[in-house]
Design an enzyme around this catalytic site. Structure first.
Site, PDB file in Angstrom:
ATOM      1  N   PRO A 174     -30.494  21.777  10.847  1.00 31.87           N
ATOM      2  CA  PRO A 174     -30.137  20.967  12.009  1.00 31.87           C
ATOM      3  C   PRO A 174     -29.608  19.601  11.621  1.00 31.87           C
ATOM      4  O   PRO A 174     -28.932  18.957  12.423  1.00 31.87           O
ATOM      5  CB  PRO A 174     -31.436  20.841  12.795  1.00 31.87           C
ATOM      6  N   HIS A 214     -27.159  10.717  20.834  1.00 32.92           N
ATOM      7  CA  HIS A 214     -25.926  11.273  20.269  1.00 32.92           C
ATOM      8  C   HIS A 214     -24.724  10.882  21.115  1.00 32.92           C
ATOM      9  O   HIS A 214     -24.864  10.490  22.273  1.00 32.92           O
ATOM     10  CB  HIS A 214     -26.002  12.805  20.179  1.00 32.92           C
ATOM     11  N   LYS A 240     -21.512  15.860  22.657  1.00 32.52           N
ATOM     12  CA  LYS A 240     -22.476  16.870  22.186  1.00 32.52           C
ATOM     13  C   LYS A 240     -22.855  17.786  23.341  1.00 32.52           C
ATOM     14  O   LYS A 240     -23.159  17.322  24.445  1.00 32.52           O
ATOM     15  CB  LYS A 240     -23.718  16.170  21.620  1.00 32.52           C
ATOM     16  N   GLY A 265     -30.860  19.648  17.610  1.00 36.64           N
ATOM     17  CA  GLY A 265     -31.569  20.508  16.647  1.00 36.64           C
ATOM     18  C   GLY A 265     -32.523  19.683  15.792  1.00 36.64           C
ATOM     19  O   GLY A 265     -33.612  20.144  15.431  1.00 36.64           O
TER      20      GLY A 265
HETATM   21  P1  NAP Z   1     -16.546  19.429  17.292  1.00 41.42           P
HETATM   22  O1  NAP Z   1     -15.825  18.217  16.831  1.00 41.42           O
HETATM   23  O2  NAP Z   1     -16.449  19.818  18.738  1.00 41.42           O
HETATM   24  O3  NAP Z   1     -16.062  20.658  16.385  1.00 41.42           O
HETATM   25  C1  NAP Z   1     -16.247  22.006  16.686  1.00 41.42           C
HETATM   26  C2  NAP Z   1     -14.978  22.731  16.303  1.00 41.42           C
HETATM   27  O4  NAP Z   1     -15.180  24.136  16.387  1.00 41.42           O
HETATM   28  C3  NAP Z   1     -13.785  22.384  17.215  1.00 41.42           C
HETATM   29  O5  NAP Z   1     -12.667  22.067  16.419  1.00 41.42           O
HETATM   30  C4  NAP Z   1     -13.552  23.697  17.991  1.00 41.42           C
HETATM   31  O6  NAP Z   1     -12.219  23.869  18.380  1.00 41.42           O
HETATM   32  C5  NAP Z   1     -13.968  24.693  16.923  1.00 41.42           C
HETATM   33  N1  NAP Z   1     -14.170  26.031  17.425  1.00 41.42           N
HETATM   34  C6  NAP Z   1     -14.460  26.446  18.694  1.00 41.42           C
HETATM   35  N2  NAP Z   1     -14.542  27.779  18.740  1.00 41.42           N
HETATM   36  C7  NAP Z   1     -14.278  28.235  17.489  1.00 41.42           C
HETATM   37  C8  NAP Z   1     -14.193  29.518  16.904  1.00 41.42           C
HETATM   38  N3  NAP Z   1     -14.403  30.644  17.616  1.00 41.42           N
HETATM   39  N4  NAP Z   1     -13.902  29.595  15.596  1.00 41.42           N
HETATM   40  C9  NAP Z   1     -13.685  28.507  14.864  1.00 41.42           C
HETATM   41  N5  NAP Z   1     -13.738  27.247  15.345  1.00 41.42           N
HETATM   42  C10 NAP Z   1     -14.056  27.122  16.654  1.00 41.42           C
HETATM   43  O7  NAP Z   1     -18.105  19.317  16.963  1.00 41.42           O
HETATM   44  P2  NAP Z   1     -18.796  18.625  15.699  1.00 41.42           P
HETATM   45  O8  NAP Z   1     -19.251  17.249  16.049  1.00 41.42           O
HETATM   46  O9  NAP Z   1     -17.974  18.841  14.492  1.00 41.42           O
HETATM   47  O10 NAP Z   1     -20.132  19.493  15.606  1.00 41.42           O
HETATM   48  C11 NAP Z   1     -20.078  20.894  15.358  1.00 41.42           C
HETATM   49  C12 NAP Z   1     -21.506  21.433  15.363  1.00 41.42           C
HETATM   50  O11 NAP Z   1     -22.248  20.831  14.288  1.00 41.42           O
HETATM   51  C13 NAP Z   1     -22.291  21.136  16.640  1.00 41.42           C
HETATM   52  O12 NAP Z   1     -23.141  22.219  16.935  1.00 41.42           O
HETATM   53  C14 NAP Z   1     -23.114  19.913  16.260  1.00 41.42           C
HETATM   54  O13 NAP Z   1     -24.288  19.777  17.035  1.00 41.42           O
HETATM   55  C15 NAP Z   1     -23.413  20.244  14.824  1.00 41.42           C
HETATM   56  N6  NAP Z   1     -23.752  19.100  13.963  1.00 41.42           N
HETATM   57  C16 NAP Z   1     -24.602  19.352  12.953  1.00 41.42           C
HETATM   58  C17 NAP Z   1     -24.924  18.362  12.030  1.00 41.42           C
HETATM   59  C18 NAP Z   1     -25.854  18.698  10.908  1.00 41.42           C
HETATM   60  O14 NAP Z   1     -26.125  17.823  10.059  1.00 41.42           O
HETATM   61  N7  NAP Z   1     -26.364  19.927  10.827  1.00 41.42           N
HETATM   62  C19 NAP Z   1     -24.373  17.088  12.171  1.00 41.42           C
HETATM   63  C20 NAP Z   1     -23.484  16.851  13.219  1.00 41.42           C
HETATM   64  C21 NAP Z   1     -23.157  17.876  14.097  1.00 41.42           C
HETATM   65  P3  NAP Z   1     -11.746  23.337  19.845  1.00 41.42           P
HETATM   66  O15 NAP Z   1     -11.912  21.853  19.791  1.00 41.42           O
HETATM   67  O16 NAP Z   1     -10.319  23.789  19.956  1.00 41.42           O
HETATM   68  O17 NAP Z   1     -12.655  24.000  20.839  1.00 41.42           O
END
Ligand code: NAP
Length: 267
Positions: A127, A156, A160, A166
């Protein structure tokens, strides 16, 4: 010299996915095999705005990516429902998943751990990949034994999609493992506006704040007689997560099961 690790990234245009691609490019023994998006089939990574000039293919079909390319590790930063499909595909293809996407329940984690264990496949669902955040969770777990009255405030950015985060859910789980089951607050307290006391998890309250300008922040507040202890962590940018992602990619190569949380591989 370390063995080259071939990596596919799902969600390459996203805030975390694009940072992961820069991290791969800066790591000498990592190779970007290809990316998985839901748009831009047939394009190259170089064609996507904000990404490095890399002639690596974009796939909208994860099966085609895994069949065409040599992939050792999948890094997934997409959306909760997509991340679950991708981890299953990775396990099917004997590719080690490193999943940062949030929204995995403990039932999901148990299910995918069993699936990977049957194949002796290493992987990670985390997470939070920020090392400081993992320490914040560990310190909170320690404190809960002595100061069991505790509430979590997680903050956040307003893009989000899931709440609570998480990280908050994992922190609560670690706290529950180190304190007796209990209720908190006044037994007769009433919410005058629904949700005023936050989400309830085995007596512990989690409050989620969503505002533009925030990245990822959490405070864990412990209350005792005449004292308060606050354990706090702030991620100011997405680079803060990348040393943890790099460490996870290297580590899963030598694991034979999925582990949940970076804390599991930090001494
Ligand atoms: P984000 O900027 O919205 O990036 C998500 C990306 O996934 C977008 O480019 C989206 O495209 C794409 N996507 C949607 N459907 C897809 C598919 N079927 N196949 C491939 N790509 C697809 O979000 P983010 O801030 O990077 O965060 C992503 C996730 O990581 C979230 O769940 C967040 O909570 C999590 N997170 C985790 C950590 C950690 O340390 N574990 C840290 C930060 C965030 P579109 O924009 O065109 O829909």
């Amino acid at each position: 010299m370390a063995q080259t690790i071939n990596i596919a990234v799902a969600g390459p245009r996203g805030k975390m996915g694009s940072e992961a691609i820069h991290m791969i490019q800066e790591t000498s023994h990592f190779n970007l095999a290809g990316v998985i998006d839901h748009k831009h089939e047939g394009k190259m990574v170089a064609d996507l705005p904000g990404l490095p000039e890399l002639e690596r293919p974009v796939y909208t079909d994860i099966d085609r990516c895994f069949s065409n390319e040599t992939v050792d590790v999948l890094i997934d930063f997409t959306h909760p429902d997509i991340g679950k499909k991708h981890i299953q595909k990775a396990i099917n293809y004997n590719i080690r998943p490193v999943i940062g996407t949030s929204g995995f329940t403990s039932e999901d984690v148990d299910y995918f751990t069993k699936e990977a264990k049957a194949k002796e496949l290493g992987g990670m669902i985390a997470p939070n990949f920020a090392v400081g955040a993992v320490l914040m969770m560990k310190f909170s777990q320690m404190a809960a034994k002595y100061l069991p009255d505790v509430e979590i405030i997680e903050k956040h950015h307003d893009q989000k999609k899931d709440a609570p985060s998480g990280t908050a859910v994992k922190t609560a789980e670690m706290i529950h493992n180190n304190r007796e089951e209990m209720t908190q607050g006044h037994p007769e307290e009433q919410e005058l506006i629904q949700g005023a006391r936050g989400a309830e998890d085995q007596g512990l309250r989690i409050h989620s704040v969503r505002l533009p300008g925030l990245v990822a922040h959490q405070e864990v507040i412990f209350g005792g007689d005449g004292q308060l202890l606050t354990v706090k962590h702030d991620s100011f940018n997405r680079k803060s997560f990348m040393s943890g992602v790099r460490y996870a990619v290297d580590t899963v190569m030598n694991l034979d099961t999925i582990v949940y949380g970076l804390d599991q591989i930090m001494d």
